[in-house]
Design an enzyme around this catalytic site. Structure first.
Site, PDB file in Angstrom:
ATOM      1  N   GLU A 153      -1.145   2.528  19.915  1.00 38.31           N
ATOM      2  CA  GLU A 153      -0.952   3.959  20.172  1.00 38.31           C
ATOM      3  C   GLU A 153      -2.275   4.729  20.219  1.00 38.31           C
ATOM      4  OE1 GLU A 153       1.608   5.217  17.041  1.00 38.31           O
ATOM      5  OE2 GLU A 153       0.040   5.121  15.525  1.00 38.31           O
ATOM      6  N   LYS A 193     -17.464 -10.533   9.589  1.00 39.38           N
ATOM      7  CA  LYS A 193     -16.680 -10.918  10.773  1.00 39.38           C
ATOM      8  C   LYS A 193     -15.656  -9.853  11.207  1.00 39.38           C
ATOM      9  CE  LYS A 193     -17.103 -14.257  12.831  1.00 39.38           C
ATOM     10  NZ  LYS A 193     -16.523 -15.598  12.696  1.00 39.38           N
ATOM     11  N   CYS A 385       3.539  28.135  -5.714  1.00 37.55           N
ATOM     12  CA  CYS A 385       4.629  28.121  -4.745  1.00 37.55           C
ATOM     13  C   CYS A 385       5.944  27.751  -5.429  1.00 37.55           C
ATOM     14  CB  CYS A 385       4.279  27.210  -3.570  1.00 37.55           C
ATOM     15  SG  CYS A 385       5.185  27.691  -2.088  1.00 37.55           S
ATOM     16  N   HIS A 511      -0.793  29.177  -1.848  1.00 34.82           N
ATOM     17  CA  HIS A 511      -1.456  27.920  -2.245  1.00 34.82           C
ATOM     18  C   HIS A 511      -2.962  28.132  -2.401  1.00 34.82           C
ATOM     19  CE1 HIS A 511       1.933  25.093  -1.711  1.00 34.82           C
ATOM     20  NE2 HIS A 511       2.359  26.000  -0.844  1.00 34.82           N
ATOM     21  N   GLU A 513      -5.033  26.329  -3.763  1.00 33.48           N
ATOM     22  CA  GLU A 513      -5.815  25.076  -3.685  1.00 33.48           C
ATOM     23  C   GLU A 513      -6.446  24.873  -2.308  1.00 33.48           C
ATOM     24  OE1 GLU A 513      -2.542  25.349  -3.849  1.00 33.48           O
ATOM     25  OE2 GLU A 513      -1.455  23.693  -2.898  1.00 33.48           O
TER      26      GLU A 513
HETATM   27  N1  GLN Z   1      10.620  24.847  -1.418  1.00 38.13           N
HETATM   28  C1  GLN Z   1      10.073  26.128  -1.669  1.00 38.13           C
HETATM   29  C2  GLN Z   1      10.175  27.060  -0.465  1.00 38.13           C
HETATM   30  O1  GLN Z   1      10.382  26.611   0.633  1.00 38.13           O
HETATM   31  C3  GLN Z   1       8.616  26.023  -2.104  1.00 38.13           C
HETATM   32  C4  GLN Z   1       7.695  25.558  -1.043  1.00 38.13           C
HETATM   33  C5  GLN Z   1       6.375  25.088  -1.569  1.00 38.13           C
HETATM   34  O2  GLN Z   1       6.209  24.861  -2.751  1.00 38.13           O
HETATM   35  N2  GLN Z   1       5.416  24.877  -0.680  1.00 38.13           N
HETATM   36  O3  GLN Z   1      10.050  28.262  -0.614  1.00 38.13           O
END
Ligand code: GLN
Length: 538
Positions: A153, A193, A385, A511, A513
């Site tokens: 692919e 190799k 989240c 997020h 992070e």
């Molecule tokens: N499942 C949850 C939502 O959709 C949290 C999503 C997450 O943690 N990225 O809101």
């Protein structure tokens, strides 16, 4: 074919996958940037999913989200963390994305009656994707190809890269092949190799690498360098050893710089050899490797703890928090299902508890146990989240008298959906790229823990979710001690909650992070690890 001032570097892999191609490509980008060039990076993935957004962590590890809300391969996280490049929708193309563009054009009649074929139509689309990086101001564009030379692919992708060498002129294109030199413990020798064979696969396609980078556990000897040079058809000084680093992946750029890879690249691309400035990077590594502070124990409570890649950016951002606070981190991965039935022994002795993002009901009750443990024992807590959603449910159940509280993701008919589907998600049927994705602004309450961490009242962070805090319960939850300290500018969406009655308890719907880098740790991670470090000494 347009001619660009921009030069291109193509990075392919041989022998096996998971060689650290992304880290190598990102390290090269850092070195070129630190020599004064503006660099952009891209990953081509030969699989058929349109993007990794719908793939399970078991298949693919973490899904990395960019500012513009593209769900991408986790290698883009390395690109942003190492090289400080800003990735976007042009930074990750899968075969699925390429094919769907070609097929849509075919349906529109865009090929004017021609037979639509892999060559030239798919390969042209790939070339277009690669060239899309050559925007004003970019000196060097680096494209990494996923998979391994020889994958069926991957063929159209390698063909496209070969053609670009012709189109753009060889002085504008550089091919780097990353390969593995396995150590055979029975015969106690390193073997060249497989790399020779991998170079020969590329040769069949018409690509002769300019630079061969060899991943190895042990140092290569003179004989290995000369064999690899002769039989892979690469100049002797362009055979580079990339030995496993001892302490931190952030040492890879330094290792490559010691072998003058960046000089080799610039010479080959006929670009001036500006000075290399790695001082800040090296200072960061010495703090990472020899912290002067104590060892801080952080528990990450998730459901893919056996998979190193599933929470990649979380672990990286924690390490950045460690660097910022000059402490060592001991990260304990805790399977949330193991906490169900109230067995919370693995949470004992932690200085900080983090509940990361996630989807689906499995493991939720264990995450709620972890939140309750952190809250009741006054242990620094960061929820991300799904982690925020768990913090809200936990407060609702145990402090607001709503024992039936849940998220409508896990219990669609529940009587107290304290977390519910966002309004604009209600009609959404397609799964790909349809969540609330990417950068959104958030206003922070004066005097809040979040505001003091960020040192600002207005921030922007990246999102990836469908569900949100249900405003019908805002008053009851605030009365139960949960402060909504971060809101969308219209005041409608709760983006951060915290507990003023707690040592450090913050949860965010976004997020953090994804925006953390070793030189510029995300403020929430820096503050969370800082609070955990204080917990050690108290
Ligand atoms: N499942 C949850 C939502 O959709 C949290 C999503 C997450 O943690 N990225 O809101």
């Amino acid at each position: 074919m347009p001619h660009h001032r921009c030069k291109f570097i193509f990075v392919t892999g041989g022998v096996v996958s998971s060689l650290g191609k992304g880290i190598t490509a990102a390290s090269i980008a850092l070195l070129l940037r630190q020599r004064g060039y503006s660099v952009t990076m891209q990953k081509l993935d030969p699989y058929l999913n349109i993007d990794p957004g719908t793939m399970s962590p078991y298949q693919h590890g973490e899904v990395y989200v960019t500012d513009d809300g593209t769900e991408t391969d986790l290698d883009l996280g390395h690109y942003e963390r190492f090289a400080g490049v800003s990735c976007n929708r042009n930074s990750n193309y899968t075969a699925g994305k390429i094919y769907s563009a070609v097929l849509a054009r075919e349906r529109e009649g865009g090929y004017l009656g021609k037979t639509v074929q892999v060559i030239p139509h798919i390969t042209d689309e790939i070339k277009k994707a690669v060239l899309s990086q050559a925007v004003d101001g970019i000196d060097i564009a680096i494209t990494e190809v996923g998979g391994t030379a020889g994958d069926i692919e991957g063929l159209p992708f390698l063909e496209a890269l070969r053609e670009l060498g012709q189109d753009l002129g060889r002085e504008n294109v550089l091919y780097i092949h990353l390969t593995l030199i396995p150590w055979l413990s029975a015969s106690r020798e390193l073997k060249t190799k497989p790399s020779q064979q991998s170079a020969s696969i590329l040769r069949n396609i018409g690509i002769i690498p300019d630079i061969l980078i060899c991943r190895t556990e042990r140092s290569l000897q003179e004989e290995h360098f000369s064999k690899l040079s002769m039989f892979c058809n690469v100049p002797l000084d362009a055979v580079i050893e990339e030995k496993d680093v001892e302490n931190s992946i952030y040492e890879v750029p330094v290792e490559l710089a010691d072998q003058k890879v960046d000089e080799l690249i610039l010479k080959r691309l006929k670009l001036p050899l500006n000075d290399l400035d790695l001082d800040a990077w090296k200072t960061m590594i010495s703090r990472a490797v020899n912290p002067s502070g104590p060892s801080v124990r952080i528990g990450v409570v998730g459901k893919y703890m056996g998979l190193r890649d599933a929470y990649k950016s979380i672990y990286e951002a924690l390490s950045h928090g460690g660097i910022a606070n000059d402490v060592a981190l001991e990260i304990r991965g805790i399977e949330s299902e193991d906490l169900e039935n109230g067995i919370t022994e693995t949470l004992e002795g932690l200085n900080g508890i983090l509940v990361p993002g996630g989807f689906g009901y499995r493991g939720i009750e264990g995450k709620l146990e972890a939140v309750q443990f952190a809250r009741e024992r006054n242990i620094p807590f960061l929820g991300i989240c799904l982690g925020l959603q768990c913090a809200v449910i936990e407060t609702a159940r145990h402090l607001a008298g709503l024992s039936e509280a849940n998220s409508s993701e896990f219990s669609p008919g529940c009587s107290h959906p304290v977390i519910h589907l966002m309004e604009d998600q209600k009609g959404v049927i397609n799964k790909g790229g349809t969540m609330r994705l990417g950068l959104y602004p958030c206003l922070l309450q004066d005097g809040s823990v979040a505001q003091s961490a960020y040192g600002s009242s207005s921030i922007s962070e990246r999102h990836r979710h469908r569900y949100e805090f249900n405003n019908d319960y805002r008053d009851r939850l605030q009365a139960a001690g949960l402060v909504c300290s971060g809101l969308s500018p219209d005041g409608d969406l709760v983006e951060i909650v915290e507990r003023p009655d707690h040592r450090w308890f913050v949860a965010c719907q976004f997020h953090p992070e994804f925006t953390s880098t070793p030189l510029k740790p995300n403020p929430l991670f820096r503050a969370f690890v800082g609070a955990a470090a204080k917990h050690v000494s108290e």
